[in-house]
Every structure is written in structure tokens, then in C-alpha cells.
Design an enzyme around this catalytic site. Structure first.
Site, short mmCIF file in Angstrom:
data_model
loop_
_atom_site.label_atom_id
_atom_site.label_comp_id
_atom_site.label_asym_id
_atom_site.label_seq_id
_atom_site.Cartn_x
_atom_site.Cartn_y
_atom_site.Cartn_z
N SER A 172 0.82 -1.21 0.00
CA SER A 172 0.00 0.00 0.00
C SER A 172 0.85 1.26 0.00
O SER A 172 0.33 2.37 -0.10
CB SER A 172 -0.90 0.02 1.24
OG SER A 172 -0.11 0.06 2.43
N GLU A 194 -6.69 -1.41 -5.74
CA GLU A 194 -5.95 -0.40 -6.49
C GLU A 194 -4.90 -1.09 -7.36
O GLU A 194 -4.00 -1.75 -6.84
CB GLU A 194 -5.28 0.60 -5.55
CG GLU A 194 -6.27 1.48 -4.79
CD GLU A 194 -5.59 2.42 -3.83
OE1 GLU A 194 -6.02 3.58 -3.71
OE2 GLU A 194 -4.60 2.00 -3.17
N HIS A 208 -3.21 -3.65 -4.98
CA HIS A 208 -3.38 -3.37 -3.56
C HIS A 208 -4.79 -3.69 -3.09
O HIS A 208 -5.75 -3.01 -3.43
CB HIS A 208 -3.07 -1.88 -3.29
CG HIS A 208 -3.33 -1.47 -1.88
ND1 HIS A 208 -3.89 -0.25 -1.55
CD2 HIS A 208 -3.14 -2.12 -0.71
CE1 HIS A 208 -4.02 -0.17 -0.25
NE2 HIS A 208 -3.57 -1.29 0.29
N ASN A 228 -5.17 5.80 0.49
CA ASN A 228 -4.38 6.27 1.62
C ASN A 228 -4.20 7.78 1.62
O ASN A 228 -4.09 8.39 2.69
CB ASN A 228 -3.02 5.58 1.64
CG ASN A 228 -3.10 4.16 2.19
OD1 ASN A 228 -4.02 3.82 2.92
ND2 ASN A 228 -2.14 3.33 1.84
#
Length: 299
Positions: A129, A162, A150, A201
Site C-alpha cells: 500500500s 488499487e 493493492h 491512503n
């Protein structure tokens, strides 16, 4: 209830391997197996493999008990998972998903070995990540077949994946990984350029930074900030609750990586989070973080 087995003819006979049998790796392996893919779950720790096998069987039993998964589908999925203690099993894999610890040197070693072991057609992806695949793609000797894939925790539940390409990733690889994610029952998003934190994130980090600043300034309590996120914004968890669930060590590590990449003071790791990590208060998994949890919730 219906079978989760994929029906994409382009992915027929694909064998998936997951490197790393921790919580995330085990759940990714089960996701692949539920979708009908023969799956190898690899870890250098025999104890880790035994724990993963036990945890997945327990998860499947629970889903069957709640009538969210048919017993025959659960049994078939568990039967598709092979457990391996050595990376040499990658010689039989068409796609390898690396879910090892977030240390660059370890990932580079894994990708270098996978590059030597795997057939030329095998796609190698990292679940990281924080670390873009460009940092490890060269070690594999096949950078065009490397990208990030991800998954989010818990991987068996969360729909988003992702897919992050690096400058060398081929369009064929991108399309294959996107198709695989869909076959897993996920909703992949494509990130065309590596940026620290990718999408989720970065969004989550912005909310968390503001929540921390509001609490530190005495504007509102953590509890009220979390309540506002849930009741006004519709978030299932408030930012402090979410940080505790993800793990404050993970939150701190992501911030360190992002700050090292950007040098932007806005991305600098938060002192309050760092202090809690230093104290061993990592969130739900240790029984305490921003909040206290019953010991049964720890681990």
C-alpha cells in the site's frame, strides 16, 4: 446464496500464488480460491501456514453458519488452496501476489527470486500500500509484467483493489490484472502514475490529519470527531476508530514512507501516533490504541 466461481473464459486455467500467509495474504488466497482459481499460499514459516489454514477454515465455517456461503462452495474453495513453504512452488504459477512484510529489501529479494523461478509469462504483483512497484520491478528481470495490486483489509470483504502501473508496466499486464481483480469479485481502480499513498491512503490520510489536528487543538474530543464522521459524513468508522482498526504502526509507517517520498511537512508523521506506537498501543490488535478494547478483540 450463489457460487462465487468466476466465468471469465480468458482466465481459465490460471493458477494464483500468494507469497506471505499473514492475515492479508491468507484472505487474498481465499478470495482467489472462492473465485475458482487453484491457489498456492506460500510462507517460510510452517507455523504461519498452519495458522492461516486454521483461520481460513474457521472463517469459512462461520460464513456457512450464517448462511452467507454454501457448504459445498466453502469446501471446494478450501480444497483449491495448496500450502507451500518454499518459493519454488512459483514455478507453477501464472500470477504471483506478494503480500510479505512492508520492507523494501525483503520485497526486492522476493521479486529477484521469483524472476528466476517463474515461467516467462508469469505476472508478478505486490500488494504493498506504500511502495510503488517501480522500486522492485527491476529485480524481477521482467518489469513489464510487474505492478501493484493493492487489496484492502479485510480482503475477503472490501471490494476495492488499487491497480497501480509503473513506467515499465505493459498495457497487457494492466488489462490482465484488472480482469483478475474483477474475477475475484472486486471493483478495481487503475492508477496510471505512482504517487505516494495511491488514492485511498491519500484520501484517508487527509481526513486523519485533520481529525488529529482538531483533537490536538481541543476543538472536540476524539469521540465527537468520530461521531461526526459517522453521522454527518456517512463513514462506517470515524477516523480514530479506523486508525485503531488498521493499526497505528501501519498508519505511522505509511506516513513515514509518504514523507520520505514527498518531503512535504503536511505529510510528516504525527507525534501523537508515533507516541502510541512507541508505547505498544497499536489499536485493536493489541487491545489499546486511541481507545481501549476488550482483550478478546486483541490479535
Amino acid at each position: 446464496m450463489s457460487s462465487a466461481v468466476h466465468t471469465d473464459p480468458g482466465l481459465r486455467n490460471i493458477r494464483v500464488m500468494v507469497v506471505g500467509a499473514g492475515t492479508m495474504g491468507g484472505q487474498i488466497a481465499m478470495t482467489a480460491a472462492l473465485a475458482g482459481f487453484p491457489t498456492i499460499l506460500q510462507d517460510i514459516s510452517a507455523e504461519g501456514l498452519t495458522a492461516a489454514e486454521h483461520d481460513l477454515a474457521r472463517w469459512a465455517k462461520g460464513r456457512v453458519g450464517k448462511q452467507k456461503l454454501r457448504e459445498e462452495d466453502a469446501s471446494a474453495a478450501l480444497g483449491r488452496i495448496e500450502y507451500a513453504g518454499d518459493l519454488s512452488a512459483a514455478a507453477r504459477a501464472d500470477v504471483v501476489i506478494e503480500a510479505a512484510t512492508e520492507r523494501l529489501e525483503i520485497k526486492r529479494d522476493i521479486f529477484a527470486e521469483l524472476g528466476r523461478i517463474c515461467p516467462p509469462h508469469t505476472i508478478l504483483v505486490t500488494n504493498s500500500s506504500t511502495l510503488g512497484s517501480s522500486k522492485i520491478a527491476g529485480e524481477s528481470g521482467r518489469p513489464d509484467k510487474v505492478c501493484n495490486m493493492h487489496f484492502f483489509n479485510p480482503a475477503l470483504v472490501m471490494k476495492c483493489v488499487e491497480v497501480v502501473r509503473n513506467d515499465a508496466t505493459s498495457q497487457q499486464t494492466v488489462e490482465a490484472v484488472m480482469a483478475l481483480a474483477r474475477a475475484f469479485g472486486k471493483e478495481p481502480v487503475l492508477i496510471n502514475r505512482e504517487v505516494p499513498g495511491f488514492i485511498a491512503n491519500r484520501l484517508m490520510g487527509a481526513v486523519q490529519r485533520e481529525a488529529l489536528a482538531l483533537a490536538e487543538a481541543g476543538v472536540a474530543s476524539r469521540e465527537d470527531i468520530d461521531s461526526t464522521a459517522r453521522t454527518a459524513l456517512g463513514h462506517p468508522l470515524g477516523p480514530f476508530e479506523l486508525m485503531d482498526m488498521v493499526g497505528l504502526d501501519v498508519i505511522h509507517f505509511i506516513a513515514e514512507c509518504t514523507y520520505a517520498e514527498t518531503g512535504d511537512t503536511a505529510d510528516k508523521p504525527n507525534a501523537a501516533v508515533a507516541a502510541l506506537v512507541e508505547q505498544g498501543r497499536l489499536g485493536r490488535k493489541t487491545g489499546a490504541g486511541f481507545y481501549e478494547y476488550a482483550r478478546a478483540a486483541a490479535g
